[in-house]
Write a protein that holds these residues in place. Structure first.
Motif, PDB file in Angstrom:
ATOM      1  N   GLU A 179       0.831  -1.207   0.000  1.00 52.15           N
ATOM      2  CA  GLU A 179       0.000   0.000   0.000  1.00 52.15           C
ATOM      3  C   GLU A 179       0.865   1.256   0.000  1.00 52.15           C
ATOM      4  O   GLU A 179       0.584   2.214  -0.740  1.00 52.15           O
ATOM      5  CB  GLU A 179      -0.940  -0.004   1.206  1.00 52.15           C
ATOM      6  CG  GLU A 179      -2.099  -0.971   1.074  1.00 52.15           C
ATOM      7  CD  GLU A 179      -2.900  -1.117   2.352  1.00 52.15           C
ATOM      8  OE1 GLU A 179      -4.093  -1.449   2.251  1.00 52.15           O
ATOM      9  OE2 GLU A 179      -2.343  -0.913   3.465  1.00 52.15           O
ATOM     10  N   LEU A 180       1.882   1.263   0.824  1.00 57.33           N
ATOM     11  CA  LEU A 180       2.777   2.426   0.855  1.00 57.33           C
ATOM     12  C   LEU A 180       3.496   2.607  -0.474  1.00 57.33           C
ATOM     13  O   LEU A 180       3.609   3.730  -0.985  1.00 57.33           O
ATOM     14  CB  LEU A 180       3.799   2.284   1.983  1.00 57.33           C
ATOM     15  CG  LEU A 180       3.348   2.689   3.376  1.00 57.33           C
ATOM     16  CD1 LEU A 180       4.475   2.463   4.373  1.00 57.33           C
ATOM     17  CD2 LEU A 180       2.899   4.138   3.410  1.00 57.33           C
ATOM     18  N   GLU A 181       3.971   1.523  -1.035  1.00 58.84           N
ATOM     19  CA  GLU A 181       4.669   1.617  -2.318  1.00 58.84           C
ATOM     20  C   GLU A 181       3.749   2.200  -3.390  1.00 58.84           C
ATOM     21  O   GLU A 181       4.146   3.084  -4.161  1.00 58.84           O
ATOM     22  CB  GLU A 181       5.173   0.248  -2.754  1.00 58.84           C
ATOM     23  CG  GLU A 181       5.945   0.289  -4.065  1.00 58.84           C
ATOM     24  CD  GLU A 181       6.555  -1.059  -4.433  1.00 58.84           C
ATOM     25  OE1 GLU A 181       7.275  -1.101  -5.456  1.00 58.84           O
ATOM     26  OE2 GLU A 181       6.320  -2.043  -3.713  1.00 58.84           O
ATOM     27  N   ASN A 182       2.509   1.741  -3.440  1.00 60.87           N
ATOM     28  CA  ASN A 182       1.571   2.222  -4.446  1.00 60.87           C
ATOM     29  C   ASN A 182       1.208   3.685  -4.229  1.00 60.87           C
ATOM     30  O   ASN A 182       1.087   4.453  -5.189  1.00 60.87           O
ATOM     31  CB  ASN A 182       0.312   1.354  -4.443  1.00 60.87           C
ATOM     32  CG  ASN A 182       0.557  -0.031  -5.001  1.00 60.87           C
ATOM     33  OD1 ASN A 182       1.454  -0.229  -5.817  1.00 60.87           O
ATOM     34  ND2 ASN A 182      -0.219  -1.003  -4.557  1.00 60.87           N
ATOM     35  N   LEU A 183       1.032   4.092  -2.969  1.00 62.22           N
ATOM     36  CA  LEU A 183       0.731   5.491  -2.675  1.00 62.22           C
ATOM     37  C   LEU A 183       1.873   6.404  -3.119  1.00 62.22           C
ATOM     38  O   LEU A 183       1.644   7.463  -3.707  1.00 62.22           O
ATOM     39  CB  LEU A 183       0.475   5.669  -1.174  1.00 62.22           C
ATOM     40  CG  LEU A 183      -0.897   5.245  -0.658  1.00 62.22           C
ATOM     41  CD1 LEU A 183      -0.871   5.096   0.863  1.00 62.22           C
ATOM     42  CD2 LEU A 183      -1.964   6.253  -1.074  1.00 62.22           C
ATOM     43  N   LEU A 184       3.087   6.001  -2.829  1.00 61.94           N
ATOM     44  CA  LEU A 184       4.240   6.805  -3.218  1.00 61.94           C
ATOM     45  C   LEU A 184       4.373   6.876  -4.738  1.00 61.94           C
ATOM     46  O   LEU A 184       4.659   7.938  -5.298  1.00 61.94           O
ATOM     47  CB  LEU A 184       5.511   6.232  -2.587  1.00 61.94           C
ATOM     48  CG  LEU A 184       5.627   6.428  -1.069  1.00 61.94           C
ATOM     49  CD1 LEU A 184       6.746   5.569  -0.509  1.00 61.94           C
ATOM     50  CD2 LEU A 184       5.855   7.883  -0.711  1.00 61.94           C
ATOM     51  N   LYS A 185       4.158   5.767  -5.415  1.00 58.06           N
ATOM     52  CA  LYS A 185       4.215   5.757  -6.882  1.00 58.06           C
ATOM     53  C   LYS A 185       3.134   6.654  -7.475  1.00 58.06           C
ATOM     54  O   LYS A 185       3.364   7.354  -8.466  1.00 58.06           O
ATOM     55  CB  LYS A 185       4.051   4.333  -7.404  1.00 58.06           C
ATOM     56  CG  LYS A 185       5.294   3.473  -7.256  1.00 58.06           C
ATOM     57  CD  LYS A 185       5.059   2.072  -7.818  1.00 58.06           C
ATOM     58  CE  LYS A 185       6.321   1.226  -7.749  1.00 58.06           C
ATOM     59  NZ  LYS A 185       6.078  -0.158  -8.239  1.00 58.06           N
TER      60      LYS A 185
END
Length: 211
Positions: A179-185
């Motif tokens: 989830e964090l990776e997708n939000l940052l992307k």
């Protein structure tokens, strides 16, 4: 309100005598977590750094020791934390190496491309609109700057029961690594690196602003 809820409410915005005790405990209990979280960051002596949710100011103090020719800013939602963090960093403030102020991640009061590094230790759980906060962080980072998240909790099967209890009583958002990776992307961060210590439920997440 349960004791857990009271404590989590103080973690969100520490105030008064109880908040002071919570902050002092966090300064101590987060030391090893923060040490691990900072291990992968090569901090140049000229860096300008922002620590969001600076609490009692211990992380600001540690960062200030690494930037002989730079400056560290600490920002917190709590006026009391601002005061305590100023006390913790008085000598660096007198040298103009540290500045502490009240503010929120949704509206960082600095121009575009101000910071080389922005850190967040144990705070993103409480941000009401995390995507907007991430956009604001990206705005204030220099090109090639780094955003570093250090968390003591992330979604995992091993800690599911504990984490869900904290999330429910503390109105917290506990994110998975994905989830964090997708939000940052989604907001334009690149070169995202995530490290986990599964037995402790620790997470370190770094994203770069390349453009």
């Amino acid at each position: 309100m349960s004791e857990i809820a009271r404590r989590l409410d103080q973690c969100r915005k520490p105030t008064g005598d109880v908040g002071k005790l919570v902050v002092e405990n966090m300064n101590e209990s987060h030391f090893n977590l923060t040490t691990w979280g900072l291990e992968k960051i090569d901090i140049n002596k000229n860096y300008v750094i922002l620590d969001i949710g600076c609490g009692g100011g211990k992380t600001v103090n540690r960062l200030a020791q690494k930037v002989d020719e730079g400056k560290v800013y600490g920002m917190d939602y709590s006026d009391d934390c601002v005061r305590w963090s100023i006390d913790e960093n008085k000598s660096y403030i007198d040298e103009n190496k540290v500045e502490i102020f009240q503010g929120t991640a949704e509206s960082i009061p600095f121009k575009n491309e101000k910071f080389d590094l922005i850190t967040s230790v144990e705070t993103i759980y409480f941000w009401p609109n995390i995507k907007e906060c991430f956009k604001e962080i990206k705005r204030t980072l220099k090109v090639e700057g780094t955003f570093l998240i250090i968390n003591e909790m992330y979604k995992s099967d091993k800690f599911k029961e504990r984490n869900e209890k904290f999330a429910e009583v503390g109105a917290m958002n506990i994110f998975s690594a994905d989830e964090l990776e997708n939000l940052l992307k989604d907001v334009g961060f690149e070169e995202i690196e995530i490290d986990l210590i599964e037995d402790k439920n620790w997470l370190r997440c770094m994203g770069k602003k390349n453009r």
